[in-house]
Enzyme design. Sequence first.
Site, mmCIF file in Angstrom:
data_model
loop_
_atom_site.group_PDB
_atom_site.id
_atom_site.type_symbol
_atom_site.label_atom_id
_atom_site.label_comp_id
_atom_site.label_asym_id
_atom_site.label_seq_id
_atom_site.Cartn_x
_atom_site.Cartn_y
_atom_site.Cartn_z
ATOM 1 C CG ASN A 7 -0.704 21.504 12.739
ATOM 2 O OD1 ASN A 7 -0.671 21.525 11.578
ATOM 3 N ND2 ASN A 7 -0.111 20.645 13.272
ATOM 4 N NE ARG A 16 7.040 13.541 22.189
ATOM 5 C CZ ARG A 16 6.160 13.960 21.402
ATOM 6 N NH1 ARG A 16 5.151 14.576 21.419
ATOM 7 N NH2 ARG A 16 6.050 13.529 19.986
ATOM 8 C CE1 TYR A 74 2.724 12.311 19.782
ATOM 9 C CE2 TYR A 74 2.053 13.493 17.904
ATOM 10 C CZ TYR A 74 2.565 13.395 19.129
ATOM 11 O OH TYR A 74 3.247 14.444 19.558
ATOM 12 C CG ASP A 133 2.073 13.520 23.864
ATOM 13 O OD1 ASP A 133 2.440 14.611 23.306
ATOM 14 O OD2 ASP A 133 1.117 13.109 24.468
ATOM 15 C CG HIS A 165 -1.040 12.596 20.843
ATOM 16 N ND1 HIS A 165 -2.253 12.967 19.955
ATOM 17 C CD2 HIS A 165 -0.397 13.802 20.873
ATOM 18 C CE1 HIS A 165 -1.973 14.079 19.382
ATOM 19 N NE2 HIS A 165 -0.741 14.401 19.881
ATOM 20 C CD GLU A 212 2.338 16.054 26.336
ATOM 21 O OE1 GLU A 212 3.640 15.723 26.283
ATOM 22 O OE2 GLU A 212 1.826 16.776 25.442
ATOM 23 C CD GLU A 252 -0.549 18.619 23.080
ATOM 24 O OE1 GLU A 252 0.504 18.611 23.520
ATOM 25 O OE2 GLU A 252 -1.044 18.359 21.940
ATOM 26 N NE ARG A 300 2.776 19.228 27.149
ATOM 27 C CZ ARG A 300 3.395 19.655 26.278
ATOM 28 N NH1 ARG A 300 4.380 20.567 26.624
ATOM 29 N NH2 ARG A 300 3.241 19.336 25.140
ATOM 30 C CD GLU A 326 6.028 20.026 22.831
ATOM 31 O OE1 GLU A 326 5.140 20.321 23.181
ATOM 32 O OE2 GLU A 326 5.954 19.037 21.790
ATOM 33 C CD1 TRP A 365 -3.412 10.488 14.878
ATOM 34 C CD2 TRP A 365 -3.269 12.648 15.468
ATOM 35 N NE1 TRP A 365 -2.433 10.973 14.580
ATOM 36 C CE2 TRP A 365 -2.114 12.386 14.981
ATOM 37 C CE3 TRP A 365 -3.463 13.988 16.304
ATOM 38 C CZ2 TRP A 365 -0.817 12.863 14.926
ATOM 39 C CZ3 TRP A 365 -2.373 15.004 15.743
ATOM 40 C CH2 TRP A 365 -1.147 14.341 15.519
HETATM 41 C C1 CS2 Z 1 1.942 16.787 20.513
HETATM 42 C C2 CS2 Z 1 1.699 17.777 19.429
HETATM 43 O O1 CS2 Z 1 4.227 18.179 21.168
HETATM 44 C C3 CS2 Z 1 3.050 17.586 21.562
HETATM 45 O O2 CS2 Z 1 3.049 17.392 22.901
HETATM 46 O O3 CS2 Z 1 0.930 16.797 21.600
HETATM 47 O O4 CS2 Z 1 3.010 17.468 18.561
HETATM 48 C C4 CS2 Z 1 0.544 17.774 18.633
HETATM 49 O O5 CS2 Z 1 0.359 16.632 18.455
HETATM 50 C C5 CS2 Z 1 0.533 18.849 17.510
HETATM 51 O O6 CS2 Z 1 0.851 20.018 18.234
HETATM 52 C C6 CS2 Z 1 -0.898 18.781 16.735
HETATM 53 O O7 CS2 Z 1 -0.911 19.814 16.073
HETATM 54 MG MG MG Z 2 1.300 16.443 23.314
#
Ligand code: CS2
Ligand code: MG
Length: 408
Positions: free
Chosen positions: A42, A152, A164, A216, A218, A242, A268, A289, A345, A408
């Site tokens: 992304n 979530r 976010y 999350d 983030h 998360e 992630e 993740r 997810e 972010w």
């Molecule tokens: C997020 C994602 O789904 C999640 O857990 O962390 O939406 C993340 O922000 C996006 O994949 C970024 O491209």
């Molecule tokens: Mg996430």
Amino acid sequence: MSGAADTITAVDVLVTSPGRNFVTLKITTAEGLVGWGDATLNGRELAVASYLRDHVAPLLIGRDPARIEDTWQYLYRGVYWRRGPVTMTAIGAVDLALWDIKGKTTGQPVYQLLGGAVRDRVLTYTHASGWEVPELLDAIDAVRERGFLAVRAQSGVPGHDLVYGVTRGGPGYEPAGRVAAPVEEVWDTESYLRHAPGVLAAARAHVGPELRLLHDVHHRLTPGQAARLGRAVEDVDLFWLEDVTPAENQEVLRHVRHHTTVPLAIGEVFNTVWECQSLITEQLIDYIRTCVTHAGGISHLRRIAALADIWQVKLGPHGPSDVSPVALAASLHVGLSTPNFAIQEYMGYEPLVHEVFRHAWSYEDGHLHPGEAPGLGVEVDEELAARFPYEAAYLPVARRRDGSMTDW
Ligand code: CS2
Ligand code: MG
């Protein structure tokens, strides 16, 4: 099928944008088999597309598609400049496509080739968001009515215009805007820390004790702030909290772990088992993740799962809208056949995406299943995909109120 080994005769990269950008790898063999892999990263899609087109595709022509692990090793160890999201997403796409071909060669869904099912279906969670608490609670109710057993919850934060995970009205949340440059968001952690515990407590009070609630953060907190938040929400009984901190420095999680029992999920943005190693072996997290594409494909995600299993860490792979239906399929084949898989997810997709990526996987009553089609069970409508060319899109960036950059 002839007795001789099949060979790869063509490697193509499709960049399509049915509502959002996806990068898909297509591997074709002399026996006429086609394997699909997801190479979507992304906000940096074209970097992976070029890595595949310009540096990987020429090396795959003539290789035996059955040699999945040898190809993985060749692309990982042979590149010298290894690891990182671009490299590992490219390797992941090749790995998915070769597992897809392996399944089609044998007439078996990939999960059967991974040892068969260890569960009947895969538990999933989806997103609910609302700027204000009432709107969030309505969003949670809406996904519960669709049968989800895990949700979530994300809300707005006082004093912010953009946060976010939350849209103000309009369609579902899509972080990467179709913009020529990233949107700059302003982030105030203290305001978030004052607000989040009340939001999550209100969500728990609304849904009762059964529904699994996730949140999350983030990557936004310091270890001390993460410990403070964890303690503040322990009574909410979250399924997981998360990305509490930017986890490049994994030692900081020791501090968080020392002060709170809230289940932690991280990973992630990680791309190899080596990046997850300390988190797992030091028991700093409860869920890893890593995503089946960004972490090097099915072959590597299984390595991460195997290490995690030794330390009783469970798998909860990333699967938002920027992970394509091809990758979701692959993640579900892993999920069905991996003992320490916990939850997948699933943000869902716009209807057009389901038309471009026709898939055997399905959702029912809070669970997903990869289906019984040979391979991954996804076929790409190339003619339809070609109608939606790439459009520049970037994830936002975040600055503190003093103008300094933050995560972010
Ligand atoms: C997020 C994602 O789904 C999640 O857990 O962390 O939406 C993340 O922000 C996006 O994949 C970024 O491209
Ligand atoms: Mg996430």
